[in-house]
Design a protein around this motif. Structure first.
Motif, PDB file in Angstrom:
ATOM      1  N   GLY A 156      -3.631  -2.215 -14.556  1.00  0.00           N
ATOM      2  CA  GLY A 156      -2.425  -1.395 -14.464  1.00  0.00           C
ATOM      3  C   GLY A 156      -1.772  -1.505 -13.091  1.00  0.00           C
ATOM      4  O   GLY A 156      -2.397  -1.941 -12.116  1.00  0.00           O
ATOM      5  N   GLU A 157      -0.526  -1.091 -13.055  1.00  0.00           N
ATOM      6  CA  GLU A 157       0.226  -1.119 -11.788  1.00  0.00           C
ATOM      7  C   GLU A 157      -0.458  -0.270 -10.732  1.00  0.00           C
ATOM      8  O   GLU A 157      -0.408  -0.573  -9.538  1.00  0.00           O
ATOM      9  CB  GLU A 157       1.631  -0.558 -12.010  1.00  0.00           C
ATOM     10  CG  GLU A 157       2.556  -1.405 -12.823  1.00  0.00           C
ATOM     11  CD  GLU A 157       3.829  -0.614 -13.117  1.00  0.00           C
ATOM     12  OE1 GLU A 157       3.769   0.319 -13.930  1.00  0.00           O
ATOM     13  OE2 GLU A 157       4.841  -0.922 -12.494  1.00  0.00           O
ATOM     14  N   LEU A 158      -1.106   0.832 -11.182  1.00  0.00           N
ATOM     15  CA  LEU A 158      -1.710   1.757 -10.217  1.00  0.00           C
ATOM     16  C   LEU A 158      -2.839   1.051  -9.459  1.00  0.00           C
ATOM     17  O   LEU A 158      -2.935   1.146  -8.242  1.00  0.00           O
ATOM     18  CB  LEU A 158      -2.250   2.994 -10.961  1.00  0.00           C
ATOM     19  CG  LEU A 158      -2.524   4.220 -10.106  1.00  0.00           C
ATOM     20  CD1 LEU A 158      -1.308   4.631  -9.302  1.00  0.00           C
ATOM     21  CD2 LEU A 158      -3.006   5.391 -10.972  1.00  0.00           C
ATOM     22  N   ILE A 159      -3.645   0.314 -10.179  1.00  0.00           N
ATOM     23  CA  ILE A 159      -4.748  -0.419  -9.539  1.00  0.00           C
ATOM     24  C   ILE A 159      -4.174  -1.496  -8.613  1.00  0.00           C
ATOM     25  O   ILE A 159      -4.669  -1.722  -7.494  1.00  0.00           O
ATOM     26  CB  ILE A 159      -5.695  -1.038 -10.592  1.00  0.00           C
ATOM     27  CG1 ILE A 159      -6.291   0.039 -11.496  1.00  0.00           C
ATOM     28  CG2 ILE A 159      -6.791  -1.850  -9.910  1.00  0.00           C
ATOM     29  CD1 ILE A 159      -7.233   1.015 -10.808  1.00  0.00           C
ATOM     30  N   ALA A 174      -1.399  -1.252  -6.995  1.00  0.00           N
ATOM     31  CA  ALA A 174      -0.929  -0.538  -5.788  1.00  0.00           C
ATOM     32  C   ALA A 174      -2.115  -0.215  -4.878  1.00  0.00           C
ATOM     33  O   ALA A 174      -2.024  -0.332  -3.651  1.00  0.00           O
ATOM     34  CB  ALA A 174      -0.196   0.743  -6.188  1.00  0.00           C
ATOM     35  N   MET A 175      -3.260   0.143  -5.477  1.00  0.00           N
ATOM     36  CA  MET A 175      -4.462   0.409  -4.675  1.00  0.00           C
ATOM     37  C   MET A 175      -4.878  -0.842  -3.905  1.00  0.00           C
ATOM     38  O   MET A 175      -5.259  -0.783  -2.747  1.00  0.00           O
ATOM     39  CB  MET A 175      -5.640   0.777  -5.590  1.00  0.00           C
ATOM     40  CG  MET A 175      -5.496   1.994  -6.434  1.00  0.00           C
ATOM     41  SD  MET A 175      -5.354   3.510  -5.485  1.00  0.00           S
ATOM     42  CE  MET A 175      -3.608   3.760  -5.690  1.00  0.00           C
ATOM     43  N   ILE A 216      -2.915  -3.223  -2.906  1.00  0.00           N
ATOM     44  CA  ILE A 216      -1.968  -3.444  -1.799  1.00  0.00           C
ATOM     45  C   ILE A 216      -2.338  -2.537  -0.621  1.00  0.00           C
ATOM     46  O   ILE A 216      -2.378  -2.966   0.540  1.00  0.00           O
ATOM     47  CB  ILE A 216      -0.521  -3.150  -2.252  1.00  0.00           C
ATOM     48  CG1 ILE A 216      -0.059  -4.151  -3.307  1.00  0.00           C
ATOM     49  CG2 ILE A 216       0.438  -3.142  -1.058  1.00  0.00           C
ATOM     50  CD1 ILE A 216       1.280  -3.780  -3.968  1.00  0.00           C
ATOM     51  N   ILE A 217      -2.665  -1.278  -0.927  1.00  0.00           N
ATOM     52  CA  ILE A 217      -3.024  -0.318   0.127  1.00  0.00           C
ATOM     53  C   ILE A 217      -4.222  -0.832   0.922  1.00  0.00           C
ATOM     54  O   ILE A 217      -4.229  -0.837   2.153  1.00  0.00           O
ATOM     55  CB  ILE A 217      -3.302   1.074  -0.484  1.00  0.00           C
ATOM     56  CG1 ILE A 217      -1.994   1.686  -0.998  1.00  0.00           C
ATOM     57  CG2 ILE A 217      -3.994   2.005   0.517  1.00  0.00           C
ATOM     58  CD1 ILE A 217      -2.182   2.906  -1.878  1.00  0.00           C
ATOM     59  N   ARG A 218      -5.242  -1.325   0.193  1.00  0.00           N
ATOM     60  CA  ARG A 218      -6.434  -1.862   0.847  1.00  0.00           C
ATOM     61  C   ARG A 218      -6.088  -3.116   1.653  1.00  0.00           C
ATOM     62  O   ARG A 218      -6.511  -3.293   2.789  1.00  0.00           O
ATOM     63  CB  ARG A 218      -7.496  -2.189  -0.224  1.00  0.00           C
ATOM     64  CG  ARG A 218      -8.776  -2.749   0.324  1.00  0.00           C
ATOM     65  CD  ARG A 218      -9.636  -1.731   1.031  1.00  0.00           C
ATOM     66  NE  ARG A 218     -10.238  -2.248   2.239  1.00  0.00           N
ATOM     67  CZ  ARG A 218     -11.308  -1.689   2.811  1.00  0.00           C
ATOM     68  NH1 ARG A 218     -11.887  -0.617   2.301  1.00  0.00           N
ATOM     69  NH2 ARG A 218     -11.788  -2.184   3.929  1.00  0.00           N
TER      70      ARG A 218
END
Lengths: 82, 82
Positions: B2-5, B7-8, B10-12
């Protein structure tokens, strides 16, 4: 725009996508949260697990998850990527 | 995934990119934080502002920002997109 801001936009967009499905467009119902977990995390959670998840996120005890409560969930998820 | 994972991820990735520049690859120095703010937020912060930012994030009072402390910063940023 840096990647970090882009990731923030994705986090917000995902919230809006599911929060907009039923009821108040600014909050997640249990049903919306369950769908978000299934589609975004890619795991099939039992309704008992979703209940627990929901209770854990629902800091103010109303019957929905606000954007702030959702961000706590996202931060917890990010920490699991340690 | 999913997009949420995504985004995670990218954050990392953003954390690792700047934390890896000098010293301990698992923490952000003040210099690395300053560069992250400049490049990712796209604003020129004064050294006084970076000092304050750094102090605010540095929960355990050591001289670096850990991944956990960085995630608190990211969550605060996400809340500003309210």
């Amino acid at each position: 725009m840096g990647e970090l801001i882009a990731a923030m936009g994705i986090i917000r967009k995902v919230f809006d996508k599911y929060a907009g499905e039923e009821g108040d467009k600014e909050t997640l119902t249990k049903k919306e949260l369950s769908k978000l977990l299934r589609e975004q995390i890619g795991e099939e959670f039992s309704s008992k697990e979703v209940d627990e998840f929901f209770k854990g996120l629902n800091q103010d005890g109303d019957s929905v998850i606000s954007y702030q409560e959702y961000v706590v969930f996202v931060a917890t998820l990010a920490l699991m990527l340690e």
